[in-house]
Design a protein around this motif. Sequence first.
Motif, PDB file in Angstrom:
ATOM      1  N   ARG A  91      13.144  12.768  -6.519  1.00  0.00           N
ATOM      2  CA  ARG A  91      12.845  12.931  -5.094  1.00  0.00           C
ATOM      3  C   ARG A  91      12.416  11.590  -4.512  1.00  0.00           C
ATOM      4  NH1 ARG A  91      10.771  16.829  -1.175  1.00  0.00           N
ATOM      5  NH2 ARG A  91       8.908  15.978  -0.187  1.00  0.00           N
ATOM      6  N   ILE A  92      13.111  11.182  -3.459  1.00  0.00           N
ATOM      7  CA  ILE A  92      12.782   9.956  -2.754  1.00  0.00           C
ATOM      8  C   ILE A  92      12.609  10.322  -1.291  1.00  0.00           C
ATOM      9  CG2 ILE A  92      13.415   7.541  -2.322  1.00  0.00           C
ATOM     10  CD1 ILE A  92      15.364   9.563  -4.820  1.00  0.00           C
ATOM     11  N   ILE A 130      17.904  14.431   6.552  1.00  0.00           N
ATOM     12  CA  ILE A 130      17.104  13.685   7.514  1.00  0.00           C
ATOM     13  C   ILE A 130      16.636  14.653   8.593  1.00  0.00           C
ATOM     14  CG2 ILE A 130      17.095  11.784   9.174  1.00  0.00           C
ATOM     15  CD1 ILE A 130      19.302  10.493   7.386  1.00  0.00           C
ATOM     16  N   SER A 131      15.314  14.670   8.808  1.00  0.00           N
ATOM     17  CA  SER A 131      14.692  15.621   9.741  1.00  0.00           C
ATOM     18  C   SER A 131      13.867  14.867  10.778  1.00  0.00           C
ATOM     19  CB  SER A 131      13.773  16.585   8.989  1.00  0.00           C
ATOM     20  OG  SER A 131      14.485  17.252   7.976  1.00  0.00           O
ATOM     21  N   THR A 139      12.442  11.526   8.953  1.00  0.00           N
ATOM     22  CA  THR A 139      12.108  11.505   7.531  1.00  0.00           C
ATOM     23  C   THR A 139      13.343  11.875   6.736  1.00  0.00           C
ATOM     24  OG1 THR A 139       9.825  12.144   7.993  1.00  0.00           O
ATOM     25  CG2 THR A 139      10.618  12.483   5.735  1.00  0.00           C
ATOM     26  N   GLY A 140      13.661  11.037   5.770  1.00  0.00           N
ATOM     27  CA  GLY A 140      14.771  11.311   4.863  1.00  0.00           C
ATOM     28  C   GLY A 140      14.236  11.718   3.513  1.00  0.00           C
ATOM     29  N   THR A 141      14.830  12.759   2.941  1.00  0.00           N
ATOM     30  CA  THR A 141      14.446  13.236   1.612  1.00  0.00           C
ATOM     31  C   THR A 141      15.705  13.348   0.765  1.00  0.00           C
ATOM     32  OG1 THR A 141      12.606  14.487   2.562  1.00  0.00           O
ATOM     33  CG2 THR A 141      13.306  15.086   0.318  1.00  0.00           C
ATOM     34  N   ALA A 142      15.735  12.598  -0.330  1.00  0.00           N
ATOM     35  CA  ALA A 142      16.889  12.599  -1.232  1.00  0.00           C
ATOM     36  C   ALA A 142      16.542  13.369  -2.496  1.00  0.00           C
ATOM     37  CB  ALA A 142      17.285  11.168  -1.590  1.00  0.00           C
ATOM     38  N   THR A 180      19.945   4.017   1.467  1.00  0.00           N
ATOM     39  CA  THR A 180      18.749   3.417   0.879  1.00  0.00           C
ATOM     40  C   THR A 180      18.094   4.383  -0.102  1.00  0.00           C
ATOM     41  OG1 THR A 180      18.388   2.042   2.841  1.00  0.00           O
ATOM     42  CG2 THR A 180      16.470   2.445   1.414  1.00  0.00           C
ATOM     43  N   LEU A 181      17.910   5.626   0.323  1.00  0.00           N
ATOM     44  CA  LEU A 181      17.236   6.613  -0.533  1.00  0.00           C
ATOM     45  C   LEU A 181      18.062   6.973  -1.755  1.00  0.00           C
ATOM     46  CD1 LEU A 181      15.736   8.926   2.215  1.00  0.00           C
ATOM     47  CD2 LEU A 181      14.599   7.141   0.896  1.00  0.00           C
ATOM     48  N   GLY A 182      19.357   7.238  -1.561  1.00  0.00           N
ATOM     49  CA  GLY A 182      20.204   7.590  -2.697  1.00  0.00           C
ATOM     50  C   GLY A 182      20.324   6.463  -3.704  1.00  0.00           C
TER      51      GLY A 182
END
Length: 151
Positions: A44-45, A126-127, A107-110, A72-74
């Motif tokens: 989780r990033i 992305i939310s 906010t991005g969550t990967a 970036t996150l992935g």
Amino acid sequence: MTDTTAQSPEPTSDAELVRLFNQINRGTLGEKMGIRIVEASAERIVATMPVEGNNQPYGLLHGGASVVLAETLGSIGAALHAGEGRIAVGLDINATHHRGARSGLVTGTATPLSLGRTLASYEVVISDDQGKRLCTSRITCLLRDAAPKAQ
């Protein structure tokens, strides 16, 4: 696509890992866009990015900015999964934009879809500030051994 080397010193805690990634981000496109990593592990990033400064002429968050956040996150997740002495190189990324944002932070969550020896794929959601989904992205990275450093 992003070439993320996973040869950083081993952090001693999650907070140290977040600090390290934010330090590595200095001078990069991610820093120019205001991306701040707030959580980082192979599973989780999470990062935030301001809408202001990353919008298109109509005042909405630019779709390309969402893709930069997703990549970036992935890439960070894939590099963490790859481990020391290996690198993650982006192969494919796509994004579906569901709605727009005009202000605030996104906010991005990967989270991983598949973590293998040679490929890692992540879904990035992305939310907006209210938790509404703005974009869904998928990134796939090739994992390979880092080239030896020239002496």
